[in-house]
Design an enzyme around this catalytic site. Structure first.
Site, PDB file in Angstrom:
ATOM      1  N   ALA A 173     -57.438  30.701 -24.787  1.00 48.39           N
ATOM      2  CA  ALA A 173     -56.252  31.546 -24.625  1.00 48.39           C
ATOM      3  C   ALA A 173     -55.189  30.732 -23.895  1.00 48.39           C
ATOM      4  O   ALA A 173     -55.510  29.820 -23.135  1.00 48.39           O
ATOM      5  CB  ALA A 173     -56.616  32.787 -23.826  1.00 48.39           C
ATOM      6  N   GLY A 228     -61.403  30.892 -25.417  1.00 46.86           N
ATOM      7  CA  GLY A 228     -61.081  31.717 -26.586  1.00 46.86           C
ATOM      8  C   GLY A 228     -61.247  30.971 -27.899  1.00 46.86           C
ATOM      9  O   GLY A 228     -61.490  31.597 -28.939  1.00 46.86           O
ATOM     10  N   GLU A 285     -64.768  31.313 -28.650  1.00 45.34           N
ATOM     11  CA  GLU A 285     -65.018  32.724 -28.990  1.00 45.34           C
ATOM     12  C   GLU A 285     -64.517  33.059 -30.392  1.00 45.34           C
ATOM     13  O   GLU A 285     -65.130  33.853 -31.104  1.00 45.34           O
ATOM     14  CB  GLU A 285     -64.367  33.623 -27.935  1.00 45.34           C
ATOM     15  CG  GLU A 285     -65.069  33.477 -26.588  1.00 45.34           C
ATOM     16  CD  GLU A 285     -64.356  34.223 -25.482  1.00 45.34           C
ATOM     17  OE1 GLU A 285     -63.266  33.779 -25.075  1.00 45.34           O
ATOM     18  OE2 GLU A 285     -64.875  35.252 -25.018  1.00 45.34           O
ATOM     19  N   GLU A 299     -64.044  29.659 -18.705  1.00 46.69           N
ATOM     20  CA  GLU A 299     -63.187  30.654 -18.046  1.00 46.69           C
ATOM     21  C   GLU A 299     -63.499  30.807 -16.556  1.00 46.69           C
ATOM     22  O   GLU A 299     -62.620  31.110 -15.759  1.00 46.69           O
ATOM     23  CB  GLU A 299     -63.324  32.018 -18.746  1.00 46.69           C
ATOM     24  CG  GLU A 299     -62.608  32.110 -20.083  1.00 46.69           C
ATOM     25  CD  GLU A 299     -63.469  31.710 -21.272  1.00 46.69           C
ATOM     26  OE1 GLU A 299     -64.490  31.001 -21.081  1.00 46.69           O
ATOM     27  OE2 GLU A 299     -63.116  32.103 -22.401  1.00 46.69           O
TER      28      GLU A 299
HETATM   29  N1  CO8 Z   1     -53.530  27.113 -22.496  1.00 45.42           N
HETATM   30  C1  CO8 Z   1     -52.310  26.567 -22.415  1.00 45.42           C
HETATM   31  N2  CO8 Z   1     -52.064  25.226 -22.542  1.00 45.42           N
HETATM   32  C2  CO8 Z   1     -53.125  24.433 -22.743  1.00 45.42           C
HETATM   33  C3  CO8 Z   1     -54.450  24.931 -22.820  1.00 45.42           C
HETATM   34  C4  CO8 Z   1     -54.624  26.349 -22.698  1.00 45.42           C
HETATM   35  N3  CO8 Z   1     -55.828  26.924 -22.813  1.00 45.42           N
HETATM   36  N4  CO8 Z   1     -55.277  23.899 -23.015  1.00 45.42           N
HETATM   37  C5  CO8 Z   1     -54.520  22.794 -23.061  1.00 45.42           C
HETATM   38  N5  CO8 Z   1     -53.215  23.113 -22.894  1.00 45.42           N
HETATM   39  C6  CO8 Z   1     -52.072  22.210 -22.876  1.00 45.42           C
HETATM   40  C7  CO8 Z   1     -52.026  21.404 -21.570  1.00 45.42           C
HETATM   41  O1  CO8 Z   1     -51.428  22.141 -20.535  1.00 45.42           O
HETATM   42  C8  CO8 Z   1     -51.220  20.198 -22.004  1.00 45.42           C
HETATM   43  O2  CO8 Z   1     -49.861  20.556 -22.012  1.00 45.42           O
HETATM   44  P1  CO8 Z   1     -48.748  19.515 -21.411  1.00 45.42           P
HETATM   45  O3  CO8 Z   1     -48.843  18.310 -22.310  1.00 45.42           O
HETATM   46  O4  CO8 Z   1     -47.468  20.275 -21.563  1.00 45.42           O
HETATM   47  O5  CO8 Z   1     -49.161  19.227 -20.018  1.00 45.42           O
HETATM   48  C9  CO8 Z   1     -51.639  19.995 -23.452  1.00 45.42           C
HETATM   49  O6  CO8 Z   1     -52.194  21.230 -23.894  1.00 45.42           O
HETATM   50  C10 CO8 Z   1     -52.701  18.923 -23.606  1.00 45.42           C
HETATM   51  O7  CO8 Z   1     -53.791  19.251 -22.729  1.00 45.42           O
HETATM   52  P2  CO8 Z   1     -54.446  18.188 -21.730  1.00 45.42           P
HETATM   53  O8  CO8 Z   1     -53.424  17.198 -21.286  1.00 45.42           O
HETATM   54  O9  CO8 Z   1     -55.161  18.955 -20.670  1.00 45.42           O
HETATM   55  O10 CO8 Z   1     -55.463  17.462 -22.726  1.00 45.42           O
HETATM   56  P3  CO8 Z   1     -56.829  16.723 -22.352  1.00 45.42           P
HETATM   57  O11 CO8 Z   1     -57.252  16.058 -23.608  1.00 45.42           O
HETATM   58  O12 CO8 Z   1     -56.652  15.898 -21.120  1.00 45.42           O
HETATM   59  O13 CO8 Z   1     -57.880  17.894 -21.975  1.00 45.42           O
HETATM   60  C11 CO8 Z   1     -58.992  20.020 -22.323  1.00 45.42           C
HETATM   61  C12 CO8 Z   1     -58.339  18.777 -22.990  1.00 45.42           C
HETATM   62  C13 CO8 Z   1     -60.276  19.575 -21.606  1.00 45.42           C
HETATM   63  C14 CO8 Z   1     -59.332  20.996 -23.427  1.00 45.42           C
HETATM   64  C15 CO8 Z   1     -58.016  20.636 -21.298  1.00 45.42           C
HETATM   65  O14 CO8 Z   1     -56.751  20.797 -21.912  1.00 45.42           O
HETATM   66  C16 CO8 Z   1     -58.457  21.976 -20.791  1.00 45.42           C
HETATM   67  O15 CO8 Z   1     -59.349  22.052 -19.945  1.00 45.42           O
HETATM   68  N6  CO8 Z   1     -57.821  23.078 -21.274  1.00 45.42           N
HETATM   69  C17 CO8 Z   1     -58.092  24.403 -20.814  1.00 45.42           C
HETATM   70  C18 CO8 Z   1     -59.397  24.886 -21.389  1.00 45.42           C
HETATM   71  C19 CO8 Z   1     -59.683  26.265 -20.881  1.00 45.42           C
HETATM   72  O16 CO8 Z   1     -59.813  26.496 -19.689  1.00 45.42           O
HETATM   73  N7  CO8 Z   1     -59.788  27.199 -21.801  1.00 45.42           N
HETATM   74  C20 CO8 Z   1     -60.090  28.570 -21.464  1.00 45.42           C
HETATM   75  C21 CO8 Z   1     -58.834  29.323 -21.308  1.00 45.42           C
HETATM   76  S1  CO8 Z   1     -59.148  30.991 -20.798  1.00 45.42           S
HETATM   77  C22 CO8 Z   1     -59.647  31.729 -22.207  1.00 45.42           C
HETATM   78  O17 CO8 Z   1     -59.702  31.156 -23.260  1.00 45.42           O
HETATM   79  C23 CO8 Z   1     -59.994  33.164 -22.084  1.00 45.42           C
HETATM   80  C24 CO8 Z   1     -60.219  33.782 -23.458  1.00 45.42           C
HETATM   81  C25 CO8 Z   1     -60.692  35.152 -23.283  1.00 45.42           C
HETATM   82  C26 CO8 Z   1     -59.575  35.972 -22.822  1.00 45.42           C
HETATM   83  C27 CO8 Z   1     -60.040  36.868 -21.788  1.00 45.42           C
HETATM   84  C28 CO8 Z   1     -59.595  36.348 -20.426  1.00 45.42           C
HETATM   85  C29 CO8 Z   1     -59.056  37.430 -19.602  1.00 45.42           C
END
Ligand code: CO8
Length: 260
Positions: free
Chosen positions: A67, A111, A114, A134
């Site tokens: 998400a 997500g 999921e 999460e």
């Molecule tokens: N949301 C928004 N932006 C994101 C997300 C995300 N989930 N993941 C990556 N991005 C963005 C980064 O902020 C970055 O943007 P910018 O270049 O502007 O800084 C760009 O994408 C590239 O990401 P990274 O530089 O972090 O890339 P890496 O290759 O270094 O890392 C990862 C890749 C490991 C996947 C890392 O991006 C990461 O950890 N992302 C978040 C993963 C995460 O925590 N996902 C779970 C999110 S919560 C969720 O999904 C809940 C779903 C259920 C909903 C119910 C909740 C209430």
């Protein structure tokens, strides 16, 4: 004026509908615009008589990184409760009666994982990584993850992944039963399309009944599920395709299904 790229690319190849998540700069983070577009495209394909199976895929680096955290960061309880966050547009996929295949390369986190779990078949490229991180945000896998993951891979492994935010690779996901097969990255498109085309070649109402019956196994007791399956089987005898399928077998020819 800049031309905005669609967040979901829509393609039709024979009887296969292909949906490609397209926010590569955000690793396909799933925001409302994307989930609305995905839901609308899924329902369009489901209503389209010329489509027999659907593939959902992402990019080389990310299926979807979850998400959109930048969107969620400012929401209050009242915002998510009033707007029915997740239920409103993420669960559209549950309404789809045709087979849906997830073709996953790169990260499928939160997500994104999921979403893959909500599909009927998951094919992983060797680069695929799955995780429900999460808990690192003090959230929980609230798009079906706490329910579908234990059903898919068992409580022990699901708890391990959810409580520790452990990310697993494609080989482990295959061993756990989270995915049905692993293919080289360069073959993901070809293999997922070939699988979808094979599925789409079968009788559509039979596929729909079969999908409903398998999904019932997740929800019902064994005797209820068996009863449901039996009624679905009996109903097949009212279909033109089942008679054509059996006749074609006996006549040693390929069946000509009319999807009726
Ligand atoms: N949301 C928004 N932006 C994101 C997300 C995300 N989930 N993941 C990556 N991005 C963005 C980064 O902020 C970055 O943007 P910018 O270049 O502007 O800084 C760009 O994408 C590239 O990401 P990274 O530089 O972090 O890339 P890496 O290759 O270094 O890392 C990862 C890749 C490991 C996947 C890392 O991006 C990461 O950890 N992302 C978040 C993963 C995460 O925590 N996902 C779970 C999110 S919560 C969720 O999904 C809940 C779903 C259920 C909903 C119910 C909740 C209430």
């Amino acid at each position: 004026m800049p031309i905005t790229e669609p967040v979901v690319l829509i393609e039709t190849i024979g009887r296969v509908g292909v949906l490609t998540l397209n926010r590569p700069r955000q690793l396909n983070a799933l925001d409302d615009a994307l989930m609305d577009a995905l839901g609308a495209a899924l329902l369009d394909f489901d209503a389209n008589d010329t489509i027999g199976a659907i593939v959902i895929t992402g990019g080389d680096k990310a299926f979807a990184a979850g998400a959109d955290i930048s969107a969620m960061a400012h929401w209050s309880y009242m915002d998510v409760y009033r707007s029915d966050f997740i239920t409103r547009n993420w669960e559209t996929i549950r309404k789809v009666r045709k087979p849906v295949i997830a073709a996953v390369a790169g990260v499928a986190m939160g997500g994104g994982c999921e979403l893959a779990l909500a599909c009927d078949i998951v094919i992983a490229a060797e680069s695929a990584r799955f995780g429900l991180p999460e808990i690192k945000l003090a959230l929980l896998p609230g798009a079906g993850g706490t329910q579908r993951l234990p059903r898919a891979i068992g409580k022990a492994k699901a708890m391990d992944m959810c409580l520790s935010a452990r990310v697993i690779d494609a080989t482990e996901a295959d061993r756990f039963g989270l995915v049905s097969r692993v293919v080289p990255d360069e073959k993901l498109r070809e293999e997922s399309h070939a699988l979808a085309a094979r599925v789409a070649g079968f009788s559509l109402p039979a596929l729909m009944a079969l999908k409903e019956a398998v999904n019932r196994a997740w929800e019902a007791s064994l005797s209820e599920g068996i009863g449901f399956e039996r009624r679905q089987l009996h109903a097949r005898f009212a279909s033109e395709d089942a008679h054509e399928g059996m006749k074609a077998f006996l006549e040693k020819r390929l069946p000509d299904f009319t999807h009726r």
